[in-house]
Motif scaffolding. Structure first.
Motif, mmCIF file in Angstrom:
data_model
loop_
_atom_site.group_PDB
_atom_site.id
_atom_site.type_symbol
_atom_site.label_atom_id
_atom_site.label_comp_id
_atom_site.label_asym_id
_atom_site.label_seq_id
_atom_site.Cartn_x
_atom_site.Cartn_y
_atom_site.Cartn_z
ATOM 1 N N MET A 245 43.902 46.892 20.564
ATOM 2 C CA MET A 245 45.104 46.785 20.619
ATOM 3 C C MET A 245 45.884 47.121 22.147
ATOM 4 S SD MET A 245 48.206 48.342 18.299
ATOM 5 C CE MET A 245 47.629 47.874 16.949
ATOM 6 N N THR A 246 46.651 46.223 22.516
ATOM 7 C CA THR A 246 47.355 46.463 23.733
ATOM 8 C C THR A 246 48.074 47.820 23.872
ATOM 9 O OG1 THR A 246 47.948 43.969 24.036
ATOM 10 C CG2 THR A 246 49.236 45.537 25.560
ATOM 11 N N PRO A 247 47.649 48.579 24.787
ATOM 12 C CA PRO A 247 48.623 49.914 24.885
ATOM 13 C C PRO A 247 50.170 49.839 24.647
ATOM 14 C CG PRO A 247 47.080 49.651 26.662
ATOM 15 C CD PRO A 247 47.244 48.388 26.129
ATOM 16 N N PHE A 248 50.609 50.765 23.913
ATOM 17 C CA PHE A 248 52.034 50.772 23.451
ATOM 18 C C PHE A 248 52.743 51.472 24.434
ATOM 19 C CE2 PHE A 248 55.106 52.328 19.943
ATOM 20 C CZ PHE A 248 55.923 51.561 20.304
ATOM 21 N N ARG A 249 53.666 50.490 25.116
ATOM 22 C CA ARG A 249 54.589 51.173 26.007
ATOM 23 C C ARG A 249 55.834 50.301 25.770
ATOM 24 N NH1 ARG A 249 50.851 48.630 29.251
ATOM 25 N NH2 ARG A 249 49.900 50.616 30.063
ATOM 26 N N LEU A 250 56.993 50.801 26.391
ATOM 27 C CA LEU A 250 58.404 49.810 26.482
ATOM 28 C C LEU A 250 58.095 48.835 27.282
ATOM 29 C CD1 LEU A 250 61.150 52.764 26.421
ATOM 30 C CD2 LEU A 250 59.698 51.748 24.400
ATOM 31 N N ARG A 251 58.680 47.647 26.667
ATOM 32 C CA ARG A 251 58.635 46.336 27.531
ATOM 33 C C ARG A 251 59.726 46.221 28.362
ATOM 34 N NH1 ARG A 251 59.002 41.269 23.890
ATOM 35 N NH2 ARG A 251 60.772 42.436 23.128
ATOM 36 N N ASN A 252 60.704 47.113 28.022
ATOM 37 C CA ASN A 252 62.012 46.895 29.100
ATOM 38 C C ASN A 252 62.825 48.439 29.055
ATOM 39 O OD1 ASN A 252 62.449 43.922 29.223
ATOM 40 N ND2 ASN A 252 62.622 44.050 26.967
ATOM 41 N N ILE A 253 63.451 48.405 30.261
ATOM 42 C CA ILE A 253 64.197 49.845 30.283
ATOM 43 C C ILE A 253 65.421 49.750 29.545
ATOM 44 C CG2 ILE A 253 65.649 51.092 31.963
ATOM 45 C CD1 ILE A 253 64.052 49.852 34.222
ATOM 46 N N PRO A 254 65.399 50.953 28.562
ATOM 47 C CA PRO A 254 66.676 50.846 27.519
ATOM 48 C C PRO A 254 67.920 50.628 28.279
ATOM 49 C CG PRO A 254 64.986 52.641 27.155
ATOM 50 C CD PRO A 254 64.408 51.999 28.444
ATOM 51 N N LEU A 255 68.688 49.861 27.491
ATOM 52 C CA LEU A 255 69.987 49.274 28.285
ATOM 53 C C LEU A 255 70.757 50.485 28.961
ATOM 54 C CD1 LEU A 255 72.154 47.203 28.580
ATOM 55 C CD2 LEU A 255 73.279 48.178 26.332
ATOM 56 N N LEU A 256 71.000 51.681 28.345
ATOM 57 C CA LEU A 256 71.757 52.773 28.725
ATOM 58 C C LEU A 256 70.798 53.571 29.989
ATOM 59 C CD1 LEU A 256 73.911 53.999 25.886
ATOM 60 C CD2 LEU A 256 74.291 52.124 27.537
ATOM 61 N N SER A 257 69.821 53.345 30.120
ATOM 62 C CA SER A 257 68.964 53.983 31.286
ATOM 63 C C SER A 257 68.970 53.044 32.644
ATOM 64 C CB SER A 257 67.567 54.326 30.724
ATOM 65 O OG SER A 257 67.355 55.195 29.345
ATOM 66 N N ARG A 258 69.271 51.787 32.624
ATOM 67 C CA ARG A 258 69.473 51.244 33.857
ATOM 68 C C ARG A 258 70.304 51.747 34.717
ATOM 69 N NH1 ARG A 258 69.171 45.749 30.009
ATOM 70 N NH2 ARG A 258 67.291 46.479 28.750
ATOM 71 N N VAL A 259 69.970 51.247 35.971
ATOM 72 C CA VAL A 259 70.711 51.741 37.033
ATOM 73 C C VAL A 259 71.291 50.785 37.863
ATOM 74 C CG1 VAL A 259 70.793 53.123 39.331
ATOM 75 C CG2 VAL A 259 69.517 53.776 37.323
ATOM 76 N N GLY A 260 72.813 50.845 38.120
ATOM 77 C CA GLY A 260 73.345 49.596 38.852
ATOM 78 C C GLY A 260 74.233 49.993 39.839
ATOM 79 N N ALA A 261 74.323 51.207 39.952
ATOM 80 C CA ALA A 261 75.462 51.762 40.984
ATOM 81 C C ALA A 261 74.316 53.152 41.596
ATOM 82 C CB ALA A 261 76.612 52.175 40.450
ATOM 83 N N ASP A 262 74.972 53.571 42.924
ATOM 84 C CA ASP A 262 74.567 54.706 43.292
ATOM 85 C C ASP A 262 75.329 55.994 42.883
ATOM 86 O OD1 ASP A 262 73.573 56.911 44.919
ATOM 87 O OD2 ASP A 262 74.360 55.803 46.787
ATOM 88 N N ARG A 263 74.638 56.856 42.068
ATOM 89 C CA ARG A 263 75.418 58.057 41.514
ATOM 90 C C ARG A 263 75.708 59.017 42.603
ATOM 91 N NH1 ARG A 263 74.135 58.715 36.242
ATOM 92 N NH2 ARG A 263 74.590 61.038 36.166
ATOM 93 N N ALA A 264 75.353 58.778 43.859
ATOM 94 C CA ALA A 264 76.072 59.375 45.194
ATOM 95 C C ALA A 264 76.544 60.902 44.826
ATOM 96 C CB ALA A 264 77.164 58.674 45.705
ATOM 97 N N ASP A 265 75.306 61.746 44.174
ATOM 98 C CA ASP A 265 75.952 63.225 43.868
ATOM 99 C C ASP A 265 76.319 64.027 45.010
ATOM 100 O OD1 ASP A 265 72.886 62.604 44.143
ATOM 101 O OD2 ASP A 265 72.859 64.860 44.448
ATOM 102 N N THR A 266 75.849 63.870 46.377
ATOM 103 C CA THR A 266 76.131 64.578 47.493
ATOM 104 C C THR A 266 77.776 64.251 47.491
ATOM 105 O OG1 THR A 266 75.679 62.728 49.056
ATOM 106 C CG2 THR A 266 73.852 64.211 48.660
ATOM 107 N N LEU A 267 78.409 63.325 47.228
ATOM 108 C CA LEU A 267 79.757 63.589 47.601
ATOM 109 C C LEU A 267 80.697 64.183 46.628
ATOM 110 C CD1 LEU A 267 80.229 59.247 48.101
ATOM 111 C CD2 LEU A 267 80.148 61.184 49.877
ATOM 112 N N ARG A 268 79.826 64.660 45.420
ATOM 113 C CA ARG A 268 80.741 65.423 44.447
ATOM 114 C C ARG A 268 81.171 66.948 45.145
ATOM 115 N NH1 ARG A 268 75.954 65.189 39.931
ATOM 116 N NH2 ARG A 268 75.817 62.809 39.590
ATOM 117 N N THR A 269 80.464 67.225 46.179
ATOM 118 C CA THR A 269 81.026 68.421 46.705
ATOM 119 C C THR A 269 81.429 68.217 48.213
ATOM 120 O OG1 THR A 269 78.700 68.854 47.650
ATOM 121 C CG2 THR A 269 79.549 69.782 45.622
#
Length: 308
Positions: free
Chosen positions: A1-25
């Motif tokens: 059997m083909t190894p079981f893995r996720l075919r796609n990144i789950p919707l809410l795990s996808r990244v579309g913007a830079d979190r830019a955490d350094t700007l928080r401080t």
């Protein structure tokens, strides 16, 4: 059997913007970007305005010359503009001819583009946390938002508190071949099925939690617990950690904790047929109604069903 893995990144795990955490401080940088920044409004029901699959963002400058006290910093778009979120009434786009919908992430996340899904998921999680964390968990002192909304501080003691995340496991149990377990919570309507999930307890690993939860809920002993992927689930503050595991169809099920009302082994063909009929939101006559695409449960089920 083909190894079981996720075919796609789950919707809410996808990244579309830079979190830019350094700007928080970096207060100076945050203030410098404020005149051109955008604001995401989230109402008290965690709803937002959507136009053509993108969340509606308004200009920040009209809110004043600096971010409001309870605004939260979400990150930076590809064009460099900062994005903040506030809790408040929804406001339409500047162009009155733009067609908009009032939607929430849980019911209609599949229509969001990657950037919108990331921004709304982050905003929902942070704003929900702020709503319930205005006083110190240590001594009850009033706290103030800090670090661009990513912390709250006791002004007297200086103690910082950070957004709480509740980890939960979610697991598809299969026999290593052609059958998998689907279950229905006792409080769910008939025909609504999904895979098994539960919260991680103190002092417990993810893998141990998978085995414990499955045994508690349906009485099966599982082996070969294997990680698949994860997804934020800001309803109100969870992180879903996905696994698959091997179970024995010959082992008798028992519903030990009262949470599960019905469970059974289903063939890959049966699950494929149910997936073809849509999801929980449809009026399908299918014997099974399965989770919608926003959930990592759907991605796990679809990925297993697609195996040869």
């Amino acid at each position: 059997m083909t190894p079981f893995r996720l075919r796609n990144i789950p919707l809410l795990s996808r990244v579309g913007a830079d979190r830019a955490d350094t700007l928080r401080t970096d207060v100076d940088a945050a203030l410098a970007g404020w005149p051109d920044a955008l604001v995401l409004r989230v109402d008290r029901r965690n709803q937002v305005l959507i136009a053509d699959g993108s969340v509606v963002l308004g200009g920040a400058a009209k809110l004043g010359d600096r971010p409001p006290e309870h605004a939260v910093f979400l990150g930076r778009l590809n064009d460099g503009r900062h994005v903040w979120a506030i809790r408040g009434a929804l406001e339409g786009p500047e162009d009155p001819h733009t067609q908009t919908e009032v939607l929430d992430l849980r019911r209609a996340g599949q229509v969001f583009d990657d950037t919108s899904a990331q921004l709304v998921a982050t905003a929902t999680a942070l704003l929900n946390w702020h709503d319930s964390a205005r006083f110190s968990s240590v001594d009850g002192s009033p706290t103030k938002s800090a670090r661009g909304g990513w912390a709250r501080v006791d002004p007297v003691s200086g103690r910082e508190e950070f957004p709480r995340i509740d980890p939960a496991v979610i697991c598809l149990v299969h026999d290593g071949h052609d059958r998998a377990v689907l279950a229905r919570q006792a409080v769910w309507p008939e025909r609504l099925f999904s895979i098994l999930a539960g919260f991680v307890e103190a002092g417990e690993s993810f893998e141990t939690c998978v085995a414990r939860e499955i045994f508690e809920e349906i009485g099966l002993t599982v082996t070969d617990v294997t990680y698949l992927g994860s997804q934020p689930w800001p309803f109100p503050r969870s992180l879903m950690v996905g696994f698959h595991a091997i179970g024995d169809p010959e082992q008798e099920m028992s519903f030990n904790d009262g949470e599960i009302g019905e469970a059974g082994w289903f063939t890959r063909a049966e699950i494929r047929e149910a997936l073809d009929h849509g999801d929980w939101s449809t009026n399908s006559p299918s014997r099974l109604l399965l989770p919608g695409s926003i959930s990592i449960a759907r991605e796990i089920i679809e990925s297993w069903a697609a195996l040869d």
